[in-house]
Design an enzyme around this catalytic site. Sequence first.
Site, PDB file in Angstrom:
ATOM      1  N   ASP A  14       0.840  -1.210   0.000  1.00 20.87           N
ATOM      2  CA  ASP A  14       0.000   0.000   0.000  1.00 20.87           C
ATOM      3  C   ASP A  14       0.868   1.251   0.000  1.00 20.87           C
ATOM      4  OD1 ASP A  14      -2.204  -1.616   2.379  1.00 20.87           O
ATOM      5  OD2 ASP A  14      -2.151  -1.680   0.186  1.00 20.87           O
ATOM      6  N   LYS A  16       3.158   1.934   2.425  1.00 22.71           N
ATOM      7  CA  LYS A  16       3.353   2.424   3.812  1.00 22.71           C
ATOM      8  C   LYS A  16       4.798   2.843   4.047  1.00 22.71           C
ATOM      9  CE  LYS A  16       2.847  -0.707   6.944  1.00 22.71           C
ATOM     10  NZ  LYS A  16       3.815  -1.048   8.006  1.00 22.71           N
ATOM     11  N   ASP A 147      -1.376   9.082  -7.737  1.00 20.73           N
ATOM     12  CA  ASP A 147      -0.712   9.300  -9.034  1.00 20.73           C
ATOM     13  C   ASP A 147      -1.005   8.166 -10.003  1.00 20.73           C
ATOM     14  OD1 ASP A 147       2.380   7.709  -8.446  1.00 20.73           O
ATOM     15  OD2 ASP A 147       0.822   7.964  -6.952  1.00 20.73           O
ATOM     16  N   SER A 447      -3.160 -41.602  33.035  1.00 21.63           N
ATOM     17  CA  SER A 447      -4.207 -42.557  33.398  1.00 21.63           C
ATOM     18  C   SER A 447      -3.547 -43.937  33.559  1.00 21.63           C
ATOM     19  CB  SER A 447      -5.258 -42.623  32.290  1.00 21.63           C
ATOM     20  OG  SER A 447      -6.193 -43.624  32.593  1.00 21.63           O
ATOM     21  N   GLY A 450      -1.067 -45.028  38.543  1.00 22.38           N
ATOM     22  CA  GLY A 450      -1.069 -45.541  39.915  1.00 22.38           C
ATOM     23  C   GLY A 450      -1.538 -44.520  40.938  1.00 22.38           C
ATOM     24  N   SER A 519      -4.516 -34.191  35.974  1.00 24.17           N
ATOM     25  CA  SER A 519      -4.084 -32.775  36.021  1.00 24.17           C
ATOM     26  C   SER A 519      -2.864 -32.573  35.120  1.00 24.17           C
ATOM     27  CB  SER A 519      -3.795 -32.336  37.451  1.00 24.17           C
ATOM     28  OG  SER A 519      -2.985 -33.264  38.140  1.00 24.17           O
TER      29      SER A 519
HETATM   30  N1  PPS Z   1      -9.997 -38.772  27.292  1.00 27.20           N
HETATM   31  C1  PPS Z   1      -9.586 -39.099  28.530  1.00 27.20           C
HETATM   32  N2  PPS Z   1      -8.349 -38.752  28.922  1.00 27.20           N
HETATM   33  C2  PPS Z   1      -7.939 -39.104  30.166  1.00 27.20           C
HETATM   34  N3  PPS Z   1      -8.692 -39.823  31.087  1.00 27.20           N
HETATM   35  C3  PPS Z   1      -9.926 -40.161  30.683  1.00 27.20           C
HETATM   36  C4  PPS Z   1     -10.426 -39.824  29.403  1.00 27.20           C
HETATM   37  N4  PPS Z   1     -11.681 -40.312  29.279  1.00 27.20           N
HETATM   38  C5  PPS Z   1     -11.947 -40.922  30.435  1.00 27.20           C
HETATM   39  N5  PPS Z   1     -10.926 -40.844  31.288  1.00 27.20           N
HETATM   40  C6  PPS Z   1     -10.939 -41.332  32.664  1.00 27.20           C
HETATM   41  O1  PPS Z   1     -10.973 -40.129  33.446  1.00 27.20           O
HETATM   42  C7  PPS Z   1      -9.954 -40.140  34.404  1.00 27.20           C
HETATM   43  C8  PPS Z   1      -9.157 -38.851  34.321  1.00 27.20           C
HETATM   44  O2  PPS Z   1      -9.953 -37.826  34.841  1.00 27.20           O
HETATM   45  P1  PPS Z   1      -9.196 -36.572  35.472  1.00 27.20           P
HETATM   46  O3  PPS Z   1     -10.225 -35.667  35.971  1.00 27.20           O
HETATM   47  O4  PPS Z   1      -8.178 -37.076  36.414  1.00 27.20           O
HETATM   48  O5  PPS Z   1      -8.472 -35.973  34.194  1.00 27.20           O
HETATM   49  S1  PPS Z   1      -7.932 -34.447  34.075  1.00 27.20           S
HETATM   50  O6  PPS Z   1      -7.217 -34.144  35.284  1.00 27.20           O
HETATM   51  O7  PPS Z   1      -9.104 -33.578  33.830  1.00 27.20           O
HETATM   52  O8  PPS Z   1      -7.049 -34.505  32.833  1.00 27.20           O
HETATM   53  C9  PPS Z   1      -9.034 -41.267  34.115  1.00 27.20           C
HETATM   54  O9  PPS Z   1      -8.926 -41.958  35.366  1.00 27.20           O
HETATM   55  P2  PPS Z   1      -7.496 -42.449  35.904  1.00 27.20           P
HETATM   56  O10 PPS Z   1      -7.167 -43.601  35.007  1.00 27.20           O
HETATM   57  O11 PPS Z   1      -7.739 -42.860  37.312  1.00 27.20           O
HETATM   58  O12 PPS Z   1      -6.508 -41.349  35.761  1.00 27.20           O
HETATM   59  C10 PPS Z   1      -9.697 -42.125  33.066  1.00 27.20           C
HETATM   60  O13 PPS Z   1     -10.088 -43.359  33.622  1.00 27.20           O
HETATM   61  N1  ADP Z   2       3.715 -48.671  42.304  1.00 30.16           N
HETATM   62  C1  ADP Z   2       3.060 -49.523  41.523  1.00 30.16           C
HETATM   63  N2  ADP Z   2       3.676 -50.599  41.052  1.00 30.16           N
HETATM   64  C2  ADP Z   2       3.033 -51.456  40.247  1.00 30.16           C
HETATM   65  N3  ADP Z   2       1.729 -51.341  39.864  1.00 30.16           N
HETATM   66  C3  ADP Z   2       1.071 -50.270  40.334  1.00 30.16           C
HETATM   67  C4  ADP Z   2       1.693 -49.331  41.170  1.00 30.16           C
HETATM   68  N4  ADP Z   2       0.760 -48.387  41.463  1.00 30.16           N
HETATM   69  C5  ADP Z   2      -0.375 -48.739  40.838  1.00 30.16           C
HETATM   70  N5  ADP Z   2      -0.204 -49.884  40.166  1.00 30.16           N
HETATM   71  C6  ADP Z   2      -1.205 -50.615  39.368  1.00 30.16           C
HETATM   72  O1  ADP Z   2      -1.474 -49.805  38.221  1.00 30.16           O
HETATM   73  C7  ADP Z   2      -2.851 -49.928  37.855  1.00 30.16           C
HETATM   74  C8  ADP Z   2      -3.488 -48.535  37.697  1.00 30.16           C
HETATM   75  O2  ADP Z   2      -3.498 -47.921  38.967  1.00 30.16           O
HETATM   76  P1  ADP Z   2      -4.534 -46.708  39.241  1.00 30.16           P
HETATM   77  O3  ADP Z   2      -4.345 -46.348  40.658  1.00 30.16           O
HETATM   78  O4  ADP Z   2      -5.887 -47.071  38.800  1.00 30.16           O
HETATM   79  O5  ADP Z   2      -3.960 -45.593  38.307  1.00 30.16           O
HETATM   80  P2  ADP Z   2      -4.578 -44.170  38.047  1.00 30.16           P
HETATM   81  O6  ADP Z   2      -5.421 -43.826  39.227  1.00 30.16           O
HETATM   82  O7  ADP Z   2      -3.381 -43.296  37.900  1.00 30.16           O
HETATM   83  O8  ADP Z   2      -5.366 -44.300  36.808  1.00 30.16           O
HETATM   84  C9  ADP Z   2      -3.507 -50.708  38.947  1.00 30.16           C
HETATM   85  O9  ADP Z   2      -3.668 -52.084  38.495  1.00 30.16           O
HETATM   86  C10 ADP Z   2      -2.513 -50.684  40.076  1.00 30.16           C
HETATM   87  O10 ADP Z   2      -2.577 -51.848  40.896  1.00 30.16           O
END
Ligand code: PPS
Ligand code: ADP
Length: 607
Positions: A14, A16, A147, A447, A450, A519
């Site tokens: 333009d 500028k 111009d 997930s 543990g 988280s």
């Molecule tokens: N898309 C997706 N991603 C992750 N997790 C999923 C999803 N859908 C369902 N779930 C189930 O929800 C649990 C995680 O929920 P959170 O509130 O901990 O997740 S977050 O902090 O908001 O990311 C998580 O439980 P944990 O396995 O105990 O962690 C899962 O079982």
């Molecule tokens: N320190 C550890 N060593 C071996 N296995 C574990 C341990 N902690 C958890 N687990 C096993 O891992 C699997 C998932 O545990 P969970 O507590 O449900 O995980 P999250 O809550 O992070 O999803 C379960 O079968 C649990 O017994």
Amino acid sequence: MQVLRFITCGSVDDGKSTLIGRLLFESKAIFDDQWSNLQIDSRQYGTQGENIDLALLVDGLQAEREQGITIDVAYRFFATTKRRFIVADTPGHEQYTRNMATGASTADLAVILVDACKGVQTQTRRHSRIVAMMGIEQVVLAVNKMDLVGYNKEVFDAIAKDYQALADELGLQVQQVALSGLQGDNVLARSPHMPWYQGPTLLEYLEAIPLGADNINLPLRLPVQWVNRPNPDFRGFCGRLAAGQVRPGAAVRVLPSGVQTCIKQVLSGFAEVDCASAGESVTLTLADEVDVSRGDVLVAAELPPEVADQFEARLLWLDEQPLLAGRQYLLKLATREISATITTIKHRVDVNTGTQLATKALEMNAMATVTFSTSAPLVFEPYQQNRVLGSFILVDKLSLQTVGAGMINFALRRASNIHWQALTMNKAGRAAQKHQQPRCIWFTGLSGSGKSTIANMLDKRLYAEGRHTYILDGDNVRHGLNRDLGFTEADRVENIRRIAEVAKLMVDAGLIVLVSFISPFRTERQLARSLFVEGEFIEVFVDTPLAECEQRDVKGLYAKARRGELKNFTGIDSTYEVPKNPEVHLYTQHSNVEQCAEAVLQALYDE
Ligand SMILES: Nc1ncnc2c1ncn2[C@@H]1O[C@H](COP(=O)(O)OS(=O)(=O)O)[C@@H](OP(=O)(O)O)[C@H]1O
Ligand SMILES: Nc1ncnc2c1ncn2[C@@H]1O[C@H](COP(=O)(O)OP(=O)(O)O)[C@@H](O)[C@H]1O
């Protein structure tokens, strides 16, 4: 001599750069060495044959841009006998919207270029919306390259009419100037080719437009930048007057505290003066010993601005990472720095058309109307009333990058009707009653890493020791309090924001709270941490590699995610940000559940 700050909007096509180059050239703002370089460069790179190519004065930045160097804003300085000027030259392309917004935020006026051969373009509309959003009310529509259209009046009139409709929609006052940056027509000297144009030349207009006079007539506003205490007998409050005038004896109020007093002295530099006006930097002393610190605002006692902690604002997003409602940032408004949370994104504004669009996240260069809350009362004024007390920037607390620029529309009514209820019992009393130090033990990890198992084991150990505990588990809370949330980034942000507040309430009740949520984002874990006093928050990183989690897959969710039946699954197609400095780092492949729980217990008692 007053300074006019203006921004030039438009693209290099333009003209500028040529126009700015001519302003610098004609006002003799070019230094000798620049002139000799310009002559050499014009011969080597110029597009004007034997003539000097004034665009090269400014286009140096263009090369930097092409190398991908981030350009904030290029400021140029020049002066005439009547006024000094600072011109902010910003790239016109949409990817540089944030640069233009930055330049516009301190500008008194915008010069918006339109190529006479092309007329009003989409980018002209975008630039006009940006400057209007940044509070600029005065615009020069520079219809350039006259111009090239034979200095035709009809061409100019058609463009002027077309633009006026947009200006009316945006509330912009427009001075339309027919000019040629290349030939100089109506830049400084009147054009001999356009006798039909009776308006001012560009520089005549820039020299004559009134500057910020209205700010002087507003009530006193002095954001305190620092407190000057050279000796025990002198306390001066320093800053740049954001509005009004100040004289010794004036009744003032310190905000947000509300304490009233009078001005004792007004100092400009080291000299006492009878009066200082908006835009000047001053030091004020007060008649009374009152508590004033950086970020406070000294205001006219009878006409104070509002103080609130919940707002509606227009926001321009500047970061590659999208804005997600619920996130907490550092907000800087005038001299105040305070934590702020974007509570809702009401709608995004299409910068090209002005259309309002629903959205849950805000991408870079997008504009939106949002609501936000601050962690403490904020002194402010609506941006239309006072740009200094009505504009703010948002800074990411982790990267310390500026991620947003905003303008406050108004305080939300609920802000003034909610008062913190003073209660008799407190956290210390409730903790003493339970004979324990309340804590938030925050388990984060993929997930299946543990979290729940270890938290549950720890809970049993604490219970056996007579502790008062509670577990907040992602899966469980999502069946009740957070059942309205899914797994998009925005929902996870809100999920963690809410549970962090719940955990805070439980700690305030004197409990040891075990939070077991994926988280995944550092920002939200930082937000949670920020709700507690030092030492109360223990971050536990349950570090289990993705492959191991997938191996365990106790809920079969990884398999579903791999089959594409489950979207946004953490670790698969949703991010997990590894904690950088957790208080406890558990390697679950090398420690069994009991050992992990024991490690956390030790950390709890070591705190
Ligand atoms: N898309 C997706 N991603 C992750 N997790 C999923 C999803 N859908 C369902 N779930 C189930 O929800 C649990 C995680 O929920 P959170 O509130 O901990 O997740 S977050 O902090 O908001 O990311 C998580 O439980 P944990 O396995 O105990 O962690 C899962 O079982
Ligand atoms: N320190 C550890 N060593 C071996 N296995 C574990 C341990 N902690 C958890 N687990 C096993 O891992 C699997 C998932 O545990 P969970 O507590 O449900 O995980 P999250 O809550 O992070 O999803 C379960 O079968 C649990 O017994």
